[in-house]
Design an enzyme around this catalytic site. Structure first.
Site, PDB file in Angstrom:
ATOM      1  N   SER A 127      -0.950  -2.650  -5.054  1.00  0.00           N
ATOM      2  CA  SER A 127       0.394  -3.030  -5.515  1.00  0.00           C
ATOM      3  C   SER A 127       0.298  -3.907  -6.772  1.00  0.00           C
ATOM      4  O   SER A 127       1.230  -3.968  -7.556  1.00  0.00           O
ATOM      5  CB  SER A 127       1.114  -3.798  -4.410  1.00  0.00           C
ATOM      6  OG  SER A 127       0.348  -4.938  -4.046  1.00  0.00           O
ATOM      7  N   TYR A 156       4.229  -5.387  -1.797  1.00  0.00           N
ATOM      8  CA  TYR A 156       4.508  -4.366  -0.780  1.00  0.00           C
ATOM      9  C   TYR A 156       4.738  -5.007   0.600  1.00  0.00           C
ATOM     10  O   TYR A 156       5.439  -4.479   1.437  1.00  0.00           O
ATOM     11  CB  TYR A 156       3.314  -3.419  -0.635  1.00  0.00           C
ATOM     12  CG  TYR A 156       3.184  -2.342  -1.679  1.00  0.00           C
ATOM     13  CD1 TYR A 156       4.130  -2.179  -2.696  1.00  0.00           C
ATOM     14  CD2 TYR A 156       2.098  -1.471  -1.636  1.00  0.00           C
ATOM     15  CE1 TYR A 156       3.987  -1.170  -3.647  1.00  0.00           C
ATOM     16  CE2 TYR A 156       1.949  -0.464  -2.574  1.00  0.00           C
ATOM     17  CZ  TYR A 156       2.888  -0.313  -3.584  1.00  0.00           C
ATOM     18  OH  TYR A 156       2.746   0.688  -4.504  1.00  0.00           O
ATOM     19  N   CYS A 187      -5.801  -1.668  -0.889  1.00  0.00           N
ATOM     20  CA  CYS A 187      -4.649  -2.440  -0.407  1.00  0.00           C
ATOM     21  C   CYS A 187      -4.541  -2.179   1.088  1.00  0.00           C
ATOM     22  O   CYS A 187      -4.363  -1.018   1.502  1.00  0.00           O
ATOM     23  CB  CYS A 187      -3.403  -1.948  -1.139  1.00  0.00           C
ATOM     24  SG  CYS A 187      -1.865  -2.646  -0.534  1.00  0.00           S
ATOM     25  N   CYS A 232      -6.018  -8.994   3.294  1.00  0.00           N
ATOM     26  CA  CYS A 232      -5.186  -8.571   2.165  1.00  0.00           C
ATOM     27  C   CYS A 232      -6.042  -8.806   0.936  1.00  0.00           C
ATOM     28  O   CYS A 232      -6.625  -9.893   0.786  1.00  0.00           O
ATOM     29  CB  CYS A 232      -3.917  -9.414   2.093  1.00  0.00           C
ATOM     30  SG  CYS A 232      -3.007  -9.205   0.539  1.00  0.00           S
ATOM     31  N   HIS A 285      -5.405  -9.408  -2.062  1.00  0.00           N
ATOM     32  CA  HIS A 285      -5.004 -10.537  -2.921  1.00  0.00           C
ATOM     33  C   HIS A 285      -5.609 -11.863  -2.454  1.00  0.00           C
ATOM     34  O   HIS A 285      -5.742 -12.795  -3.254  1.00  0.00           O
ATOM     35  CB  HIS A 285      -3.483 -10.702  -2.927  1.00  0.00           C
ATOM     36  CG  HIS A 285      -2.749  -9.756  -3.822  1.00  0.00           C
ATOM     37  ND1 HIS A 285      -2.541  -8.428  -3.501  1.00  0.00           N
ATOM     38  CD2 HIS A 285      -2.156  -9.946  -5.025  1.00  0.00           C
ATOM     39  CE1 HIS A 285      -1.839  -7.851  -4.476  1.00  0.00           C
ATOM     40  NE2 HIS A 285      -1.593  -8.755  -5.410  1.00  0.00           N
TER      41      HIS A 285
HETATM   42  N1  DGL Z   1      -3.070  -6.349  -1.790  1.00  0.00           N
HETATM   43  C1  DGL Z   1      -2.320  -5.845  -0.736  1.00  0.00           C
HETATM   44  C2  DGL Z   1      -3.033  -5.804   0.603  1.00  0.00           C
HETATM   45  O1  DGL Z   1      -4.229  -5.754   0.642  1.00  0.00           O
HETATM   46  C3  DGL Z   1      -0.843  -6.028  -0.615  1.00  0.00           C
HETATM   47  C4  DGL Z   1      -0.132  -7.158  -1.236  1.00  0.00           C
HETATM   48  C5  DGL Z   1       1.339  -6.911  -1.323  1.00  0.00           C
HETATM   49  O2  DGL Z   1       1.758  -6.151  -2.192  1.00  0.00           O
HETATM   50  O3  DGL Z   1       2.088  -7.483  -0.488  1.00  0.00           O
HETATM   51  O4  DGL Z   1      -2.418  -5.765   1.633  1.00  0.00           O
END
Ligand code: DGL
Length: 258
Positions: free
Chosen positions: A8, A39, A70, A181, A183
């Protein structure tokens, strides 16, 4: 041909960073769906639609494999993507399996991710399979995605948020925190600040990247190219983002020490 990485936003760069270490001479394509990030707080239907739009675009480039870097997109869309395209598609899942397998006596595992990933059946099926003794607790941390997208890495906001989000947890009982996640990998230093030195921070990047390497080798798709990366955001070429993404890749190099 290139290996595509999709997320995302900037989270998937953390997985691409690992892939580049293992396969420095592959060429890569990185696609961030910046029009629709985050997302993790959207509906399943919305996420599935955004992911399919993005992957339709990616599939029209010269790609030999796709990593859905992701956890959120993987949990809602990986099956429909695999049914739709013929190239290999690898996903991410919170590293619960190794965390529970190596759990210390009388300790627990804290699984952090977006609200969608924690709610989805995919994770609950995994927990049923690997956590029969109920040793895991779940904690959504959606604000870390926002902070990462805003580039708020070193201003103390992430550590404050983590302190607040974990205030009702007895942190000494955890031997491992799963970063479910992509991020969250940018904030390993903040996690350390709150959790101390003895906790293991575990993410799924190396598992996915090792699988990617195995699949490419099996299909005879490994190449020795020049190791370039081409950047896209939401259906547009995004060469102007290269300096920003280079800085992020540098930060990730530092995060390896946490
Ligand atoms: N980087 C993403 C993950 O691993 C999602 C982050 C998002 O868009 O909320 O879940």
């Amino acid at each position: 041909m290139r290996i595509a990485f999709f997320d995302s936003g900037i989270g998937g760069l953390t997985v691409l960073h690992q892939a580049k270490k293992l396969m420095p001479q592959e060429d890569y394509l990185y696609y961030a769906d910046t029009d629709h990030v985050p997302y993790g707080s959207k509906t399943k239907e919305e996420i599935r639609r955004y992911v399919e739009e993005a992957v339709d675009f990616i599939a029209a480039q010269d790609v030999k494999a796709l990593v859905v870097a992701c956890n959120t997109a993987t949990s809602v869309a990986i099956q429909s993507l695999r049914a739709r395209y013929s190239f290999p598609i690898l996903g991410m899942e919170p590293a619960v399996k190794p965390a529970v397998k190596n759990i210390a006596v009388s300790k627990r595992v804290l699984v952090t991710a977006t609200p969608v990933t924690l709610r989805e059946q995919k994770l609950h099926d995994l927990l049923l399979q690997v956590d029969q003794n109920h040793k895991t607790d779940l904690l959504p941390l959606p604000k870390l995605v926002e902070l990462a997208e805003q580039g708020c890495f070193d201003d103390g906001q992430a550590a404050n948020y983590l302190r607040e989000a974990t205030k009702d947890f007895e942190l000494q009982q955890y031997c491992t925190v799963v970063l479910g996640c992509t991020h969250f990998n940018y904030f390993k230093d903040s996690f350390r600040q709150i959790l101390g030195d003895t906790v293991t921070l575990l993410d799924g990047s190396s598992g996915t990247v090792n699988n990617l390497h195995r699949v490419l080798a099996e299909k005879n798709l490994l190449e020795q190219n020049s190791g370039t990366i081409r950047y896209y955001t939401s259906g547009r070429e995004a060469e102007e983002l290269r300096p920003k993404y280079d800085l992020l890749l540098n930060r990730l190099e530092k995060m390896l020490n946490y």
